[in-house]
Design a protein around this motif. Structure first.
Motif, PDB file in Angstrom:
ATOM      1  N   CYS A  34      -5.263   6.852  -5.847  1.00 19.80           N
ATOM      2  CA  CYS A  34      -4.751   6.304  -4.583  1.00 19.80           C
ATOM      3  C   CYS A  34      -4.133   7.392  -3.717  1.00 19.80           C
ATOM      4  O   CYS A  34      -4.245   7.354  -2.486  1.00 19.80           O
ATOM      5  CB  CYS A  34      -3.719   5.215  -4.868  1.00 19.80           C
ATOM      6  SG  CYS A  34      -4.406   3.737  -5.649  1.00 19.80           S
ATOM      7  N   LEU A  45      -4.217  -0.240   8.830  1.00 18.28           N
ATOM      8  CA  LEU A  45      -4.298  -1.243   7.765  1.00 18.28           C
ATOM      9  C   LEU A  45      -4.702  -0.607   6.440  1.00 18.28           C
ATOM     10  O   LEU A  45      -4.176  -0.964   5.384  1.00 18.28           O
ATOM     11  CB  LEU A  45      -5.293  -2.336   8.157  1.00 18.28           C
ATOM     12  CG  LEU A  45      -4.860  -3.252   9.306  1.00 18.28           C
ATOM     13  CD1 LEU A  45      -5.946  -4.280   9.595  1.00 18.28           C
ATOM     14  CD2 LEU A  45      -3.550  -3.952   8.986  1.00 18.28           C
ATOM     15  N   ALA A  49      -2.474  -0.532   2.967  1.00 16.24           N
ATOM     16  CA  ALA A  49      -3.026  -1.031   1.711  1.00 16.24           C
ATOM     17  C   ALA A  49      -2.943   0.018   0.610  1.00 16.24           C
ATOM     18  O   ALA A  49      -2.534  -0.272  -0.522  1.00 16.24           O
ATOM     19  CB  ALA A  49      -4.470  -1.470   1.916  1.00 16.24           C
TER      20      ALA A  49
END
Length: 307
Positions: A34, A45, A49
């Motif tokens: 990530c 967005l 996330a």
């Protein structure tokens, strides 16, 4: 913060089922992936996330690592082991402020900060599984190997195979007699425990609000360079952990905890006294907050190069 909440809720349950080491390493891998994915985001967005997942797996690493640290040492060393974890936290804060000072492009900074996470994958081979968890799951052979290794490192020659076998047998007998599994519902059946839990939850909420309020607002409450101020605040946190390391076992948890709450609360209230005495000598809020919208540091939310 939403990601941290999600990580705190699910990491403990998963670690109880699959083991501390496996969940820790899996969280490290996901956290690294990530972190590198943040370099590829092209919308707000997507940024939100991925940041949610970064916080989720980051909290899972902390919670599982803390649990493993508590369970792999003896009771007399638990407070010391817990404080060692917090030294790692504050060293990370110092590292972030130093790197961010020189790497003002947020993508470069993200790449630098995500790379060391890959080294933590080696924990799968370096760290043993929690012997307490292994005993609880009746995996006695594996637990004996871990305990024997611990005894060898500690040069505890009095620990032999017979003692380990006896420990496993004792654990098995306790498991048979304690057929009622522990769960959160049992906690709610005790009025005393419910009251204590409620107090700690409210207390932790307030402490977190004040901690992050001061840390994230360091650019507004202290005049000067944002990165230098954050570095100074991190150094002060290092002294706080050192103080806890020295006093926790000598004075007890409750005395140190209550004293720190009272002193910190009075200190926060005391900051209003100079302003109330003579507000003309103090800049107002708009004067003290630097305009950072045109900088390129990752610490600034306005710096991302997309709409």
């Amino acid at each position: 913060m939403s990601g941290s909440m999600a990580g705190s809720l699910i990491s403990g349950v998963i670690a109880d089922r699959f083991g501390r080491r496996l969940v820790l390493v899996a969280s490290v891998v996901c956290h690294a992936i990530c972190g590198f994915c943040l370099l590829l985001v092209d919308s707000f967005l997507a940024l939100v996330a991925v940041r949610f997942l970064v916080a989720l797996f980051g909290l899972a690493i902390f919670m599982t690592g803390c649990t493993l640290a508590m369970e792999i040492v003896g009771e007399s060393k638990r407070s010391f082991a817990g404080m060692l974890l917090m030294y790692g936290w504050v060293i990370g804060m110092l590292f972030v402020s130093a790197v961010a000072y020189f790497a003002r492009d947020w993508r470069v900074l993200q790449l630098i900060l995500s790379s060391p996470t890959l080294l933590l994958i080696s924990y799968y081979w370096i760290l043993p599984e929690s012997p307490r968890w292994l005993l609880d799951k009746q995996r006695y052979t594996e637990a004996s190997k871990v305990l024997k290794k611990i005894a060898e490192v500690n040069k505890a020659s009095e620990v032999d195979d017979k003692m380990l076998v006896a420990l496993c047998e004792q654990s098995a007998e306790e498991g048979k007699t304690n057929v009622q599994e522990e769960n959160f519902g049992l906690l709610l059946k005790s009025r005393t425990m419910v009251i204590r839990l409620a107090i700690l939850c409210v207390n932790w909420c307030v402490c977190t609000m004040v901690y992050y309020g001061l840390t994230l607002n360091v650019g507004a409450i202290i005049e000067g360079d944002l990165y230098v101020n954050f570095f100074i605040m991190s150094v002060m946190e290092l002294f706080a952990y050192a103080l806890c390391t020295v006093t926790l076992d000598k004075l007890g948890r409750k005395k140190v905890y209550c004293t720190c709450l009272i002193v910190s609360g009075l200190s926060c209230l005391g900051t209003m006294i100079p302003i109330l005495v003579d507000s003309s000598k103090w800049p107002n809020h708009h004067q003290s907050v630097p305009d950072l919208r045109h900088t390129s540091g990752i610490m600034v939310p306005y710096s991302f190069p997309f709409n």
